[in-house]
Design an enzyme around this catalytic site. Structure first.
Site, PDB file in Angstrom:
ATOM      1  N   HIS A   9      48.877  37.097  46.334  1.00  0.00           N
ATOM      2  CA  HIS A   9      47.561  36.483  46.133  1.00  0.00           C
ATOM      3  C   HIS A   9      47.590  35.631  44.858  1.00  0.00           C
ATOM      4  O   HIS A   9      48.284  35.956  43.900  1.00  0.00           O
ATOM      5  CB  HIS A   9      46.483  37.574  46.017  1.00  0.00           C
ATOM      6  CG  HIS A   9      45.107  36.990  45.978  1.00  0.00           C
ATOM      7  ND1 HIS A   9      44.529  36.550  44.817  1.00  0.00           N
ATOM      8  CD2 HIS A   9      44.214  36.723  46.972  1.00  0.00           C
ATOM      9  CE1 HIS A   9      43.328  36.046  45.096  1.00  0.00           C
ATOM     10  NE2 HIS A   9      43.123  36.149  46.390  1.00  0.00           N
ATOM     11  N   GLY A  31      36.978  31.476  44.507  1.00  0.00           N
ATOM     12  CA  GLY A  31      35.935  31.969  43.616  1.00  0.00           C
ATOM     13  C   GLY A  31      35.206  30.870  42.865  1.00  0.00           C
ATOM     14  O   GLY A  31      34.458  31.135  41.920  1.00  0.00           O
TER      15      GLY A  31
HETATM   16  P1  PGA Z   1      36.711  33.730  47.424  1.00  0.00           P
HETATM   17  O1  PGA Z   1      38.130  34.463  47.312  1.00  0.00           O
HETATM   18  O2  PGA Z   1      36.294  33.798  48.871  1.00  0.00           O
HETATM   19  O3  PGA Z   1      35.794  34.494  46.515  1.00  0.00           O
HETATM   20  O4  PGA Z   1      36.908  32.315  46.989  1.00  0.00           O
HETATM   21  C1  PGA Z   1      39.120  34.283  48.292  1.00  0.00           C
HETATM   22  C2  PGA Z   1      40.351  35.070  47.947  1.00  0.00           C
HETATM   23  O5  PGA Z   1      40.654  35.232  46.757  1.00  0.00           O
HETATM   24  O6  PGA Z   1      41.067  35.569  48.833  1.00  0.00           O
END
Ligand code: PGA
Length: 250
Positions: free
Chosen positions: A95, A173
């Site tokens: 990730h 995010g």
């Molecule tokens: P997000 O995160 O949907 O909050 O942008 C996605 C992820 O980190 O897998």
């Protein structure tokens, strides 16, 4: 081939065991008619609660990370042996927060990938470029390098247990989603890389998920793209109603 979409929730460092159990019990009836496969990755300490709450749902429960060694003097780490003893269904590897915040490199991620394959645990390998790399027109080469290094020594047969997630780092995010066209372009490139390094069948059988600010409002447009077969959702997977809406659109 009628492949099912995968809707995966990555809870990151959110929720207690009690909140996990409540969430799963609450969402189960809301998504009982969903066609997509639902994956949930709570924090390590919430895995027992999630697995306890799982019967009655079709959810797959997985971990957000693991170490590549089966055991050893690695303070604070979790091994696949531990995860498998709990019967988790999958693990997320590479990730972007592991790569960029915790400085995991491709070689370490590849060792984890090989361990998961050897131990027969399904894995979601995350790849994606940073904003700087995108602005320097390096997206394609970054994706190729992450795939080549991340999947080094992975055989075509092994790919049965591999899911890919394209997550542009600048979209995670941040509220900035890649447009469906931008995501599709990257997914198409990834598919071609899989054809080049494995073959067409393997490339077509592999689910490629998109991740980065996926919400109930944008999920359908993303999933309508030919090469997007699921989403990896962070923030919007923490709320029962928003995650249920995403799952039901899958
Ligand atoms: P997000 O995160 O949907 O909050 O942008 C996605 C992820 O980190 O897998």
């Amino acid at each position: 081939m009628d492949k099912r979409n995968i809707i995966a929730g990555n809870w990151k460092m959110y929720k207690t065991p009690k909140e996990t159990e409540d969430f799963i019990k609450e969402i189960t009836p809301k998504v009982s008619k969903a066609r997509a496969l639902v994956y949930i990755a709570p924090p390590f300490v919430c895995l027992p609660a999630a697995l306890r709450a799982k019967p009655g749902s079709n959810f797959l429960i997985g971990a957000q990370n693991m170490h590549d060694e089966l055991e050893g003097a690695f303070t604070g780490e979790i091994s696949i042996k531990m995860l498998k003893s709990m019967n988790v269904d999958f693990v997320i590897l590479g990730h972007s927060e592991r790569r960029h915040v915790f400085k995991e490199d491709d070689a370490f991620i590849n060792r984890k990938v090989l361990t998961a394959i050897k131990e027969n645990l399904q894995l979601i390998l995350c790849i994606g470029e940073t904003l700087e790399q995108r602005e320097n027109n390096q997206t394609d080469e970054v994706l190729e390098s992450q795939i080549l290094k991340g999947l080094k020594n992975v055989t075509p047969q092994d790919m049965e247990n591999v899911i890919l997630a394209y997550e542009p780092v600048w979209a995670i995010g941040t509220g900035k989603t890649a447009t469906p066209q931008m995501a599709e372009t990257a997914h198409c490139h990834i598919r071609k890389l899989l054809i080049k390094h494995f073959d067409k069948n393997i490339a077509n059988q592999t689910n490629i998920l998109y991740g980065g600010s996926v919400k109930p409002q944008n999920v359908s447009d993303l999933l309508n793209q030919e090469n997007i077969e699921g989403v990896l959702v962070g923030g919007a997977s923490l709320d029962v109603n928003s995650f249920a809406e995403i799952v039901n659109k899958g």
